[in-house]
Write a protein that holds these residues in place. Structure first.
Motif, PDB file in Angstrom:
ATOM      1  N   ILE A  49      11.492 -47.120  12.162  1.00 14.13           N
ATOM      2  CA  ILE A  49      10.981 -47.373  10.820  1.00 14.13           C
ATOM      3  C   ILE A  49      11.378 -46.182   9.950  1.00 14.13           C
ATOM      4  O   ILE A  49      11.019 -45.042  10.239  1.00 14.13           O
ATOM      5  CB  ILE A  49       9.449 -47.552  10.808  1.00 14.13           C
ATOM      6  N   LEU A  50      12.138 -46.449   8.910  1.00 14.73           N
ATOM      7  CA  LEU A  50      12.618 -45.422   7.993  1.00 14.73           C
ATOM      8  C   LEU A  50      11.621 -45.273   6.847  1.00 14.73           C
ATOM      9  O   LEU A  50      11.272 -46.263   6.200  1.00 14.73           O
ATOM     10  CB  LEU A  50      13.998 -45.820   7.461  1.00 14.73           C
ATOM     11  N   VAL A  51      11.189 -44.043   6.585  1.00  9.85           N
ATOM     12  CA  VAL A  51      10.096 -43.787   5.643  1.00  9.85           C
ATOM     13  C   VAL A  51      10.581 -42.942   4.473  1.00  9.85           C
ATOM     14  O   VAL A  51      11.367 -41.998   4.646  1.00  9.85           O
ATOM     15  CB  VAL A  51       8.922 -43.084   6.352  1.00  9.85           C
ATOM     16  N   GLN A  52      10.095 -43.268   3.286  1.00 15.02           N
ATOM     17  CA  GLN A  52      10.468 -42.531   2.078  1.00 15.02           C
ATOM     18  C   GLN A  52      10.091 -41.069   2.165  1.00 15.02           C
ATOM     19  O   GLN A  52       9.141 -40.702   2.854  1.00 15.02           O
ATOM     20  CB  GLN A  52       9.833 -43.178   0.856  1.00 15.02           C
ATOM     21  N   ALA A  53      10.821 -40.236   1.417  1.00 15.05           N
ATOM     22  CA  ALA A  53      10.501 -38.810   1.345  1.00 15.05           C
ATOM     23  C   ALA A  53      10.584 -38.292  -0.080  1.00 15.05           C
ATOM     24  O   ALA A  53      10.460 -37.093  -0.304  1.00 15.05           O
ATOM     25  CB  ALA A  53      11.448 -38.006   2.246  1.00 15.05           C
ATOM     26  N   ALA A  54      10.792 -39.211  -1.037  1.00 17.00           N
ATOM     27  CA  ALA A  54      10.854 -38.826  -2.448  1.00 17.00           C
ATOM     28  C   ALA A  54      10.097 -39.859  -3.271  1.00 17.00           C
ATOM     29  O   ALA A  54      10.169 -41.061  -3.002  1.00 17.00           O
ATOM     30  CB  ALA A  54      12.305 -38.751  -2.928  1.00 17.00           C
ATOM     31  N   PRO A  55       9.361 -39.416  -4.299  1.00 12.83           N
ATOM     32  CA  PRO A  55       8.611 -40.354  -5.141  1.00 12.83           C
ATOM     33  C   PRO A  55       9.513 -40.989  -6.192  1.00 12.83           C
ATOM     34  O   PRO A  55       9.362 -40.760  -7.394  1.00 12.83           O
ATOM     35  CB  PRO A  55       7.529 -39.465  -5.760  1.00 12.83           C
ATOM     36  N   SER A  56      10.460 -41.804  -5.733  1.00 17.51           N
ATOM     37  CA  SER A  56      11.369 -42.466  -6.663  1.00 17.51           C
ATOM     38  C   SER A  56      11.785 -43.816  -6.103  1.00 17.51           C
ATOM     39  O   SER A  56      12.029 -43.953  -4.891  1.00 17.51           O
ATOM     40  CB  SER A  56      12.610 -41.601  -6.934  1.00 17.51           C
ATOM     41  N   GLU A  57      11.878 -44.795  -6.986  1.00 13.34           N
ATOM     42  CA  GLU A  57      12.349 -46.102  -6.569  1.00 13.34           C
ATOM     43  C   GLU A  57      13.840 -46.064  -6.250  1.00 13.34           C
ATOM     44  O   GLU A  57      14.333 -46.871  -5.451  1.00 13.34           O
ATOM     45  CB  GLU A  57      12.034 -47.133  -7.647  1.00 13.34           C
ATOM     46  N   ALA A  58      14.564 -45.109  -6.838  1.00 18.13           N
ATOM     47  CA  ALA A  58      15.980 -44.958  -6.523  1.00 18.13           C
ATOM     48  C   ALA A  58      16.167 -44.587  -5.055  1.00 18.13           C
ATOM     49  O   ALA A  58      17.091 -45.082  -4.396  1.00 18.13           O
ATOM     50  CB  ALA A  58      16.610 -43.902  -7.430  1.00 18.13           C
ATOM     51  N   GLU A  59      15.285 -43.728  -4.544  1.00 26.71           N
ATOM     52  CA  GLU A  59      15.407 -43.393  -3.123  1.00 26.71           C
ATOM     53  C   GLU A  59      15.093 -44.605  -2.256  1.00 26.71           C
ATOM     54  O   GLU A  59      15.737 -44.819  -1.228  1.00 26.71           O
ATOM     55  CB  GLU A  59      14.476 -42.233  -2.740  1.00 26.71           C
ATOM     56  N   THR A  60      14.127 -45.416  -2.659  1.00 32.27           N
ATOM     57  CA  THR A  60      13.813 -46.618  -1.895  1.00 32.27           C
ATOM     58  C   THR A  60      15.022 -47.549  -1.842  1.00 32.27           C
ATOM     59  O   THR A  60      15.340 -48.109  -0.786  1.00 32.27           O
ATOM     60  CB  THR A  60      12.606 -47.336  -2.502  1.00 32.27           C
ATOM     61  N   ASP A  61      15.718 -47.712  -2.958  1.00 30.89           N
ATOM     62  CA  ASP A  61      16.939 -48.514  -2.965  1.00 30.89           C
ATOM     63  C   ASP A  61      17.975 -47.931  -2.003  1.00 30.89           C
ATOM     64  O   ASP A  61      18.636 -48.676  -1.264  1.00 30.89           O
ATOM     65  CB  ASP A  61      17.532 -48.578  -4.373  1.00 30.89           C
ATOM     66  N   PHE A  62      18.108 -46.614  -2.016  1.00 29.94           N
ATOM     67  CA  PHE A  62      19.032 -45.930  -1.109  1.00 29.94           C
ATOM     68  C   PHE A  62      18.662 -46.188   0.345  1.00 29.94           C
ATOM     69  O   PHE A  62      19.512 -46.513   1.183  1.00 29.94           O
ATOM     70  CB  PHE A  62      19.016 -44.431  -1.422  1.00 29.94           C
ATOM     71  N   LEU A  63      17.378 -46.085   0.674  1.00 27.09           N
ATOM     72  CA  LEU A  63      16.933 -46.305   2.053  1.00 27.09           C
ATOM     73  C   LEU A  63      17.173 -47.745   2.498  1.00 27.09           C
ATOM     74  O   LEU A  63      17.538 -47.997   3.655  1.00 27.09           O
ATOM     75  CB  LEU A  63      15.457 -45.945   2.193  1.00 27.09           C
ATOM     76  N   LEU A  64      16.959 -48.687   1.607  1.00 24.24           N
ATOM     77  CA  LEU A  64      17.202 -50.092   1.947  1.00 24.24           C
ATOM     78  C   LEU A  64      18.691 -50.335   2.212  1.00 24.24           C
ATOM     79  O   LEU A  64      19.047 -51.119   3.102  1.00 24.24           O
ATOM     80  CB  LEU A  64      16.703 -50.992   0.826  1.00 24.24           C
ATOM     81  N   GLN A  65      19.548 -49.644   1.485  1.00 19.30           N
ATOM     82  CA  GLN A  65      20.980 -49.754   1.743  1.00 19.30           C
ATOM     83  C   GLN A  65      21.338 -49.160   3.102  1.00 19.30           C
ATOM     84  O   GLN A  65      22.128 -49.737   3.859  1.00 19.30           O
ATOM     85  CB  GLN A  65      21.767 -49.061   0.634  1.00 19.30           C
ATOM     86  N   VAL A  66      20.749 -48.006   3.405  1.00 15.50           N
ATOM     87  CA  VAL A  66      20.985 -47.379   4.715  1.00 15.50           C
ATOM     88  C   VAL A  66      20.527 -48.308   5.832  1.00 15.50           C
ATOM     89  O   VAL A  66      21.221 -48.513   6.832  1.00 15.50           O
ATOM     90  CB  VAL A  66      20.253 -46.022   4.801  1.00 15.50           C
ATOM     91  N   ALA A  67      19.344 -48.896   5.663  1.00 19.72           N
ATOM     92  CA  ALA A  67      18.796 -49.778   6.686  1.00 19.72           C
ATOM     93  C   ALA A  67      19.655 -51.021   6.871  1.00 19.72           C
ATOM     94  O   ALA A  67      19.859 -51.496   7.994  1.00 19.72           O
ATOM     95  CB  ALA A  67      17.366 -50.166   6.329  1.00 19.72           C
ATOM     96  N   ALA A  68      20.162 -51.569   5.775  1.00 22.08           N
ATOM     97  CA  ALA A  68      20.975 -52.783   5.858  1.00 22.08           C
ATOM     98  C   ALA A  68      22.258 -52.544   6.639  1.00 22.08           C
ATOM     99  O   ALA A  68      22.791 -53.477   7.260  1.00 22.08           O
ATOM    100  CB  ALA A  68      21.298 -53.286   4.458  1.00 22.08           C
ATOM    101  N   ALA A  69      22.742 -51.311   6.636  1.00 15.19           N
ATOM    102  CA  ALA A  69      23.974 -50.985   7.345  1.00 15.19           C
ATOM    103  C   ALA A  69      23.732 -50.528   8.777  1.00 15.19           C
ATOM    104  O   ALA A  69      24.680 -50.227   9.503  1.00 15.19           O
ATOM    105  CB  ALA A  69      24.731 -49.898   6.584  1.00 15.19           C
ATOM    106  N   SER A  70      22.483 -50.481   9.189  1.00 15.04           N
ATOM    107  CA  SER A  70      22.114 -49.965  10.509  1.00 15.04           C
ATOM    108  C   SER A  70      21.632 -51.088  11.410  1.00 15.04           C
ATOM    109  O   SER A  70      20.914 -51.982  10.974  1.00 15.04           O
ATOM    110  CB  SER A  70      21.008 -48.911  10.374  1.00 15.04           C
TER     111      SER A  70
END
Length: 283
Positions: A49-70
Motif C-alpha cells: 500500500i503506497l501512502v502519501q507524504a505530501a499535502p497535495s493532490e498533485a502528489e496523489t496523482d503522481f502516486l496513482l501513476q506510479v501504482a498503475a505502472a507497478s
C-alpha cells in the motif's frame, strides 16, 4: 500474500515535501519502486500500500501513476484538502480512481489540535464512507481523544491508526497513550498499523524497546485488527527495512500461523482492498 501496508516513494524535484530537508540525510534523495523491490523480495512480500507524504493532490496523482505502472502496489492512500468547500465533491471524483483505497490528512502537522472535531469534516468523511475509502489517521498521542470522538461520530467510516499514534518511546510516559489507545480500540471501525515505531524509539533500539508499545496494541486490538507496514524509506532514519521487518517478525513470533498471516497481509487486504470486490488481486 504478505502485504507491506505502509510505504512511500518520492522525487525531490517535485518540490511538495516541505518536511523533508537535507538534515534528514538518509532519506533526502529520490526513492522509487525499483529501490523497494529487492527489499520486498528479501522479506517475501508480494504486495504493498503506497501512502502519501505530501499535502497535495498533485502528489496523489503522481502516486496513482506510479501504482498503475507497478505490479506490486495494490492501492494508494492519497490526500485531498478536507477544508475545501467542495471537499466531498473532490472525494467523489477521486473515488473513481480504482487504485485509490484511502485518504490521509496530515493531522500531526496541523496547527489546530482540534481539527478532527471541526463540523465541516462531516460531509467529506461521509463521502469517504460512501465510497469505501479508508481514513488513515496520522496523529500524535495528543490527538487521540479527538480521534476517539471522530470515530464514534462516524461508525460507518473505516479508520486506520498510523504508526500506533507514535507513542513516546524515547523514555516518555506511556500512561496517557495506553489509556487512549485502549479507549480508541472500543470503536470496532478502527484498526491499528504497526509501523513507524523504530523512528519513535531511541537510537540503537532493540526489540525489547518496542515491545511495551506493541504488546499493548496487541492486547487492545488483537491480531484481527493489526496491520504491519514498513514506513519505508522513513524507517531508514532508525535502521532499515530488513531490521524493522525482523523486529516485527520477532514481536509476533508467538502468534499462530493464521494470526501472523493476518497481521502481515490478510488484514491489509481486508481493510484496504475491499472496494469494488478487488480483494488481493492487482487489477
Amino acid at each position: 500474500m504478505r502485504i507491506d501496508a505502509h510505504h512511500h516513494v518520492w522525487q525531490i524535484a517535485r518540490g511538495d515535501y516541505g518536511w523533508r530537508t537535507p538534515q534528514l540525510a538518509p532519506i533526502y534523495r529520490d526513492f522509487g519502486v525499483e529501490d523497494l523491490a529487492p527489499l520486498l523480495a528479501a522479506a517475501g512480500i508480494g504486495g504493498t500500500i503506497l501512502v502519501q507524504a505530501a499535502p497535495s493532490e498533485a502528489e496523489t496523482d503522481f502516486l496513482l501513476q506510479v501504482a498503475a505502472a507497478s505490479e506490486t502496489i495494490r492501492g494508494v492512500v492519497g490526500w485531498t484538502d478536507f477544508d475545501a468547500p467542495d471537499a466531498a465533491a473532490r472525494i467523489d471524483e477521486l473515488a473513481e480512481q480504482p487504485l485509490l483505497v484511502g485518504l490521509r490528512p496530515m493531522v500531526q502537522d496541523l496547527a489546530d489540535d482540534d481539527w478532527l472535531l471541526r463540523p465541516h469534516l462531516a460531509a467529506p468523511l461521509a463521502a469517504m464512507a460512501r465510497h469505501g475509502l479508508v481514513f488513515d489517521a496520522l496523529v500524535l498521542p495528543r490527538h487521540l481523544p479527538r480521534l476517539i470522538r471522530l470515530c464514534r461520530r462516524h461508525p460507518e467510516l473505516a479508520v486506520v491508526l498510523d504508526h500506533c499514534a507514535k507513542p513516546p518511546l524515547k523514555g516518555g510516559d506511556l500512561s496517557s497513550w495506553r489509556a487512549d489507545i485502549a479507549e480508541l480500540a472500543q470503536s470496532p471501525n478502527v484498526v491499528c498499523k504497526i509501523s513507524g515505531l523504530a523512528t519513535e524509539a531511541a537510537p540503537g533500539w532493540t526489540v525489547a524497546d518496542l515491545r511495551r508499545a506493541v504488546d499493548h496494541v496487541r492486547d487492545c486490538y488483537g491480531a484481527a485488527r493489526l496491520l504491519w507496514g514498513s514506513d519505508w524509506p522513513v524507517v531508514n532514519l532508525a535502521g532499515d527495512y530488513a531490521l524493522w521487518f525482523a523486529a516485527a517478525d520477532a514481536l509476533f513470533a508467538d502468534l499462530a500461523d493464521a494470526e501472523r498471516a493476518a497481521v502481515f497481509g490478510g488484514n491489509a487486504a481486508r481493510v484496504y482492498l475491499r472496494r469494488r470486490g478487488r480483494g488481493g488481486s492487482r487489477r
